[in-house]
Structure formats: structure tokens, C-alpha cells
Design a protein around this motif. Structure first.
Motif, PDB file in Angstrom:
ATOM      1  N   ARG A  71       0.810  -1.437   0.091  1.00 20.63           N
ATOM      2  CA  ARG A  71      -0.153   0.023  -0.139  1.00 20.63           C
ATOM      3  C   ARG A  71       0.791   1.328  -0.140  1.00 20.63           C
ATOM      4  N   GLY A  72       1.965   1.224  -0.561  1.00 14.07           N
ATOM      5  CA  GLY A  72       2.920   2.269  -0.693  1.00 14.07           C
ATOM      6  C   GLY A  72       3.569   2.814   0.594  1.00 14.07           C
ATOM      7  N   ARG A  73       3.540   2.107   1.518  1.00 14.00           N
ATOM      8  CA  ARG A  73       4.072   2.520   2.708  1.00 14.00           C
ATOM      9  C   ARG A  73       5.699   2.654   2.665  1.00 14.00           C
ATOM     10  N   LYS A  74       6.059   3.486   3.481  1.00 15.43           N
ATOM     11  CA  LYS A  74       7.612   3.446   3.618  1.00 15.43           C
ATOM     12  C   LYS A  74       7.932   2.763   4.738  1.00 15.43           C
ATOM     13  N   PRO A  75       9.573   2.438   4.851  1.00 12.31           N
ATOM     14  CA  PRO A  75      10.310   1.737   6.106  1.00 12.31           C
ATOM     15  C   PRO A  75       9.773   2.574   7.218  1.00 12.31           C
ATOM     16  N   GLY A  76       9.232   1.777   8.329  1.00 14.51           N
ATOM     17  CA  GLY A  76       8.974   2.390   9.577  1.00 14.51           C
ATOM     18  C   GLY A  76       7.442   2.172   9.476  1.00 14.51           C
ATOM     19  N   GLN A  77       6.756   2.371   8.380  1.00 13.58           N
ATOM     20  CA  GLN A  77       5.287   2.373   8.174  1.00 13.58           C
ATOM     21  C   GLN A  77       4.774   0.863   8.320  1.00 13.58           C
ATOM     22  N   TYR A  78       5.609  -0.168   7.844  1.00 18.05           N
ATOM     23  CA  TYR A  78       5.405  -1.514   7.844  1.00 18.05           C
ATOM     24  C   TYR A  78       6.324  -2.053   8.725  1.00 18.05           C
ATOM     25  N   PRO A  79       6.260  -3.296   8.897  1.00 16.46           N
ATOM     26  CA  PRO A  79       7.331  -4.130   9.747  1.00 16.46           C
ATOM     27  C   PRO A  79       8.815  -3.888   8.856  1.00 16.46           C
ATOM     28  N   SER A  80       9.396  -2.958   9.065  1.00 16.31           N
ATOM     29  CA  SER A  80      10.643  -2.969   8.076  1.00 16.31           C
ATOM     30  C   SER A  80      11.888  -3.784   8.530  1.00 16.31           C
ATOM     31  N   ALA A  81      12.847  -3.891   7.605  1.00 15.71           N
ATOM     32  CA  ALA A  81      13.732  -4.642   7.566  1.00 15.71           C
ATOM     33  C   ALA A  81      13.692  -6.397   7.822  1.00 15.71           C
ATOM     34  N   GLY A  82      12.394  -6.615   7.847  1.00 10.86           N
ATOM     35  CA  GLY A  82      12.272  -7.961   8.025  1.00 10.86           C
ATOM     36  C   GLY A  82      12.528  -8.625   6.677  1.00 10.86           C
ATOM     37  N   PRO A  83      12.213  -9.997   6.285  1.00 11.04           N
ATOM     38  CA  PRO A  83      12.632 -10.763   5.320  1.00 11.04           C
ATOM     39  C   PRO A  83      11.911 -10.542   4.037  1.00 11.04           C
TER      40      PRO A  83
END
Length: 223
Positions: free
Chosen positions: A113-125
Motif C-alpha cells: 500500500r505504498g508505505r515507507k520503511p517504518g510504516q510497515y514491519p521494516s527490515a524483515g525478510p
């Protein structure tokens, strides 16, 4: 038990990376030699997203800054965190290997949904971070997407890579689940497909999966 999920949807929320004092100290040391060597040795097979932003001329440098190698934006914060999440998971895998040879994997919440790092569970696999996960946790059999958003085919395609066998441990249970299972197995030879909470699904949703799995079973026997 046929597989072990080492972590469940690991990732950062509200920030792309850890900003604790310890994390800042590690970040300021620059990109570790182990990661630089991995990227240099695997340049041809790197994910296209990473190839487009990687400064390959710095892969032979000694501890260059993260921003020098990967760019000065929020995605570099995510890259930093992904590598150290992966090395942590890698250590868990080493411990697991002392007790079992069962295949190990991790699953990911999608960056949708166009979210940026930090807005979704970032840095995951996540698919665009696959190289950092391979560098930090080479013991993992695969990185697996949990697909709840629309665009199932696109998400599945992102994870069906030459260096990553498709496995879908969670998918939104719906009346299309049967068709999705057929696509995952037929197009990508997936290891598995799991509609989430099927025990709570409506009769029509259950029927979709039941009929698809029955057909897959027939095809398997015929083959």
C-alpha cells in the motif's frame, strides 16, 4: 514437524532502524567487511532493487559509511537493520542446528500500500532485502511472504526467485484461496500454501480450498 519458523514477521515499526546508543555505535562503524565481501562475491545475482542503488566501487573499501554504499535515505536505515536482524536470526539458526536438521525459514509482513520503511514491519525478510538476509542467515531455507493484501500474484512472484523457493505460510482465507493455491503450486512449484484461520472460515471459503486441494491431489497421483 517438517519446518521451523525461526521468527514471526520480524521487523521495525515507527522507525526504519534501531536508534539506541548501541545501534548508533554499530552504525557509525560503517558497513562490516563480511557484508561487503558477500555483496562483492554475489554481484551478478543481487536483487535488481539493490543493484540499482549499490555503489559497487566501494565494495573493496574498508568500513565505508552505510550512506556511501547504499544511498542517503530511509531505505539505507532499513538495509542496516535488515542485515543485523538477519545476523541475529543466523545465530538462532546456529543454535537450532545443534539440535535438529529440520529446515528453517522466516516469514514476512508485506511492505504494501505504498508505505515507507517504518510504516510497515521494516527490515524483515522482504523480497528487496533478500541479499542481506542471505548474508546474515545463510542457514534459512527460504524467506516466506504472508499475503493478506490484494495483488496475490504480484506478491507471490516477488518471492519465487532462483535463490528463494516460494512458500506461503499465511494467506488471507477467502473464496479465491483455492485458485491462489493452484497458482502457487502450478506456476511456481511452491513448497506450501496455508490459508490463515481456515478453521474459522465460511463454508464457501472452505469449499474453495477443499476442491483445489482435491484436484492437486489427483494431479499429484496422476503424475
Amino acid at each position: 514437524v517438517t519446518m521451523i519458523q525461526v521468527e514471526n514477521e520480524i521487523g521495525m515499526l515507527e522507525s526504519a532502524r534501531d536508534h539506541s546508543n548501541l545501534a548508533k555505535t554499530v552504525y557509525e562503524k560503517g558497513v562490516p567487511q563480511e557484508l561487503l565481501s558477500f555483496l562483492k562475491n554475489n554481484q551478478k545475482s543481487l536483487h535488481p532493487w539493490l543493484k540499482a542503488r549499490l555503489q559497487t566501487s566501494l565494495l573493496s573499501s574498508k568500513s565505508p559509511a552505510w550512506t556511501e554504499v547504499f544511498g542517503d535515505d530511509i531505505f539505507t536505515d532499513e538495509i542496516f537493520m535488515a542485515y543485523y536482524y538477519a545476523t541475529y536470526v543466523g545465530r538462532l539458526c546456529v543454535t537450532a542446528r545443534k539440535h535438529t536438521q529440520i529446515p528453517l525459514y522466516v516469514n514476512a509482513a508485506m511492505n504494501s500500500r505504498g508505505r515507507k520503511p517504518g510504516q510497515y514491519p521494516s527490515a524483515g525478510p522482504l523480497a528487496h532485502l533478500i541479499d542481506f538476509w542471505h548474508a546474515g542467515a545463510p542457514q534459512l531455507l527460504c524467506l516466506a511472504p504472508d499475503i493478506y493484501d490484494t495483488g496475490f500474484k504480484g506478491w507471490a512472484d516477488q518471492y519465487a526467485l532462483p535463490n528463494n523457493r516460494l512458500f506461503i505460510p499465511e494467506s488471507r482465507c477467502c473464496e479465491n484461496s483455492g485458485a491462489r493455491a493452484m497458482y502457487a503450486f502450478g506456476e511456481h512449484h511452491a513448497l506450501g500454501f496455508s490459508p490463515f484461520a481456515i478453521d474459522q472460515a465460511s463454508p464457501r471459503e472452505v469449499e474453495s480450498v477443499t476442491k483445489a486441494y482435491d484436484l492437486l491431489r489427483q494431479l499429484s497421483v496422476a503424475h
